[in-house]
Scaffold this motif. Structure first.
Motif, PDB file in Angstrom:
ATOM      1  N   MET A   1       0.852  -1.171   0.000  1.00  0.00           N
ATOM      2  CA  MET A   1       0.000   0.000   0.000  1.00  0.00           C
ATOM      3  C   MET A   1       0.898   1.234   0.000  1.00  0.00           C
ATOM      4  SD  MET A   1      -3.042   0.854   2.706  1.00  0.00           S
ATOM      5  CE  MET A   1      -4.300  -0.226   2.131  1.00  0.00           C
ATOM      6  N   SER A   2       0.588   2.166  -0.831  1.00  0.00           N
ATOM      7  CA  SER A   2       1.473   3.323  -0.943  1.00  0.00           C
ATOM      8  C   SER A   2       1.197   4.343   0.157  1.00  0.00           C
ATOM      9  CB  SER A   2       1.305   3.982  -2.314  1.00  0.00           C
ATOM     10  OG  SER A   2       0.186   4.833  -2.317  1.00  0.00           O
ATOM     11  N   LEU A   3       2.195   5.141   0.418  1.00  0.00           N
ATOM     12  CA  LEU A   3       2.114   6.165   1.446  1.00  0.00           C
ATOM     13  C   LEU A   3       1.002   7.163   1.128  1.00  0.00           C
ATOM     14  CD1 LEU A   3       3.278   7.399   4.006  1.00  0.00           C
ATOM     15  CD2 LEU A   3       4.979   8.547   2.618  1.00  0.00           C
ATOM     16  N   MET A   4       0.834   7.512  -0.122  1.00  0.00           N
ATOM     17  CA  MET A   4      -0.199   8.479  -0.514  1.00  0.00           C
ATOM     18  C   MET A   4      -1.596   7.956  -0.202  1.00  0.00           C
ATOM     19  SD  MET A   4       1.342  11.129  -1.375  1.00  0.00           S
ATOM     20  CE  MET A   4      -0.015  12.082  -1.985  1.00  0.00           C
ATOM     21  N   ILE A   5      -1.849   6.675  -0.441  1.00  0.00           N
ATOM     22  CA  ILE A   5      -3.164   6.087  -0.167  1.00  0.00           C
ATOM     23  C   ILE A   5      -3.419   6.082   1.338  1.00  0.00           C
ATOM     24  CG2 ILE A   5      -4.519   3.960  -0.291  1.00  0.00           C
ATOM     25  CD1 ILE A   5      -3.077   3.365  -2.943  1.00  0.00           C
ATOM     26  N   ILE A   6      -2.418   5.739   2.112  1.00  0.00           N
ATOM     27  CA  ILE A   6      -2.560   5.716   3.565  1.00  0.00           C
ATOM     28  C   ILE A   6      -2.834   7.116   4.088  1.00  0.00           C
ATOM     29  CG2 ILE A   6      -1.357   5.303   5.752  1.00  0.00           C
ATOM     30  CD1 ILE A   6       0.097   2.998   4.351  1.00  0.00           C
ATOM     31  N   ILE A  18       2.566  14.988  11.509  1.00  0.00           N
ATOM     32  CA  ILE A  18       3.619  14.085  11.053  1.00  0.00           C
ATOM     33  C   ILE A  18       4.612  14.862  10.184  1.00  0.00           C
ATOM     34  CG2 ILE A  18       4.092  11.946   9.793  1.00  0.00           C
ATOM     35  CD1 ILE A  18       2.366  11.645  12.364  1.00  0.00           C
ATOM     36  N   SER A  19       5.872  14.563  10.395  1.00  0.00           N
ATOM     37  CA  SER A  19       6.935  15.207   9.631  1.00  0.00           C
ATOM     38  C   SER A  19       6.765  14.923   8.132  1.00  0.00           C
ATOM     39  CB  SER A  19       8.287  14.677  10.114  1.00  0.00           C
ATOM     40  OG  SER A  19       9.295  15.086   9.245  1.00  0.00           O
ATOM     41  N   LYS A  20       7.030  15.916   7.321  1.00  0.00           N
ATOM     42  CA  LYS A  20       6.925  15.771   5.862  1.00  0.00           C
ATOM     43  C   LYS A  20       8.068  14.931   5.306  1.00  0.00           C
ATOM     44  CE  LYS A  20       3.947  19.473   5.164  1.00  0.00           C
ATOM     45  NZ  LYS A  20       2.604  19.078   5.075  1.00  0.00           N
ATOM     46  N   GLU A  21       9.109  14.706   6.110  1.00  0.00           N
ATOM     47  CA  GLU A  21      10.282  13.973   5.645  1.00  0.00           C
ATOM     48  C   GLU A  21      10.068  12.466   5.574  1.00  0.00           C
ATOM     49  OE1 GLU A  21      13.421  15.102   8.299  1.00  0.00           O
ATOM     50  OE2 GLU A  21      13.057  17.218   7.971  1.00  0.00           O
ATOM     51  N   ILE A  22       8.997  11.963   6.160  1.00  0.00           N
ATOM     52  CA  ILE A  22       8.760  10.523   6.177  1.00  0.00           C
ATOM     53  C   ILE A  22       8.453  10.049   4.758  1.00  0.00           C
ATOM     54  CG2 ILE A  22       7.176   8.731   6.986  1.00  0.00           C
ATOM     55  CD1 ILE A  22       7.073  10.193   9.629  1.00  0.00           C
ATOM     56  N   LYS A  23       9.165   8.995   4.357  1.00  0.00           N
ATOM     57  CA  LYS A  23       9.050   8.512   2.981  1.00  0.00           C
ATOM     58  C   LYS A  23       8.349   7.157   2.864  1.00  0.00           C
ATOM     59  CE  LYS A  23      11.546  11.888   1.316  1.00  0.00           C
ATOM     60  NZ  LYS A  23      10.852  13.109   1.074  1.00  0.00           N
ATOM     61  N   SER A  24       8.288   6.377   3.962  1.00  0.00           N
ATOM     62  CA  SER A  24       7.694   5.050   3.847  1.00  0.00           C
ATOM     63  C   SER A  24       6.380   4.965   4.640  1.00  0.00           C
ATOM     64  CB  SER A  24       8.656   3.971   4.352  1.00  0.00           C
ATOM     65  OG  SER A  24       8.735   4.000   5.765  1.00  0.00           O
ATOM     66  N   ALA A  25       5.536   4.064   4.194  1.00  0.00           N
ATOM     67  CA  ALA A  25       4.259   3.849   4.866  1.00  0.00           C
ATOM     68  C   ALA A  25       4.478   3.337   6.288  1.00  0.00           C
ATOM     69  CB  ALA A  25       3.416   2.862   4.069  1.00  0.00           C
ATOM     70  N   LYS A  26       5.464   2.492   6.465  1.00  0.00           N
ATOM     71  CA  LYS A  26       5.761   1.922   7.781  1.00  0.00           C
ATOM     72  C   LYS A  26       6.133   3.022   8.773  1.00  0.00           C
ATOM     73  CE  LYS A  26       8.751  -1.463  10.028  1.00  0.00           C
ATOM     74  NZ  LYS A  26       9.821  -2.432   9.864  1.00  0.00           N
ATOM     75  N   ASP A  27       7.016   3.926   8.360  1.00  0.00           N
ATOM     76  CA  ASP A  27       7.425   5.024   9.232  1.00  0.00           C
ATOM     77  C   ASP A  27       6.259   5.971   9.524  1.00  0.00           C
ATOM     78  OD1 ASP A  27       9.973   3.997   9.285  1.00  0.00           O
ATOM     79  OD2 ASP A  27      10.752   5.366   7.749  1.00  0.00           O
ATOM     80  N   PHE A  28       5.424   6.205   8.513  1.00  0.00           N
ATOM     81  CA  PHE A  28       4.267   7.074   8.677  1.00  0.00           C
ATOM     82  C   PHE A  28       3.308   6.497   9.713  1.00  0.00           C
ATOM     83  CE2 PHE A  28      -0.039   8.458   7.517  1.00  0.00           C
ATOM     84  CZ  PHE A  28       0.119   9.831   7.606  1.00  0.00           C
TER      85      PHE A  28
END
Length: 135
Positions: A1-6, A18-28
């Protein structure tokens, strides 16, 4: 699942924290989880304060009173603050009304330690004798 969908599925109020620097869904998702982390220290403090300040006034059911203290101790254990059976028994004894003073002395003079169930049983017997005396 992509970060944008989440991100689209989560309320905007939380997305803003949430920080804008997060790049992965897991970290988000890990950052979102931090927003909902329990405040265990406050709950532990409140439960411990309730347990320590309890006083049995000689009214009501002593069995229910002691079980209530045991229930608070169980909640504290679930919050990683475990107390020994001996400590709980002493807290119960400290909290008993003056009419139980001879009962406390009896416990302290014995070599054996009581289990919580034994303490409850003896307290119920003492409570029943006190009720008979007061009739």
């Amino acid at each position: 699942m992509s970060l944008m969908i989440i991100k689209r599925g989560i309320l905007e109020v939380f997305r803003g924290t949430i920080s804008k620097e997060i790049k992965s869904a897991k970290d988000f998702l890990a950052e979102i989880e931090k927003c909902f982390a329990k405040r265990d220290k406050a709950k532990t403090s409140t439960l411990l304060q309730n347990l320590i300040s309890m006083k049995y006034q000689g009214k009501g059911n002593i069995r229910e009173y002691i079980m209530g203290m045991s229930n608070i101790a169980s909640k504290l254990k679930a919050l990683n603050l475990e107390m020994s059976n001996d400590l709980l028994i002493h807290l119960v004894l400290f909290s008993l009304a003056a009419q139980f003073s001879q009962f406390k002395i009896t416990y302290n003079c014995q070599k054996e330690k009581w289990s919580l169930n034994e303490l409850i049983s003896f307290c119920v017997q003492k409570e029943e004798r006190l009720k008979q005396e007061n009739k």
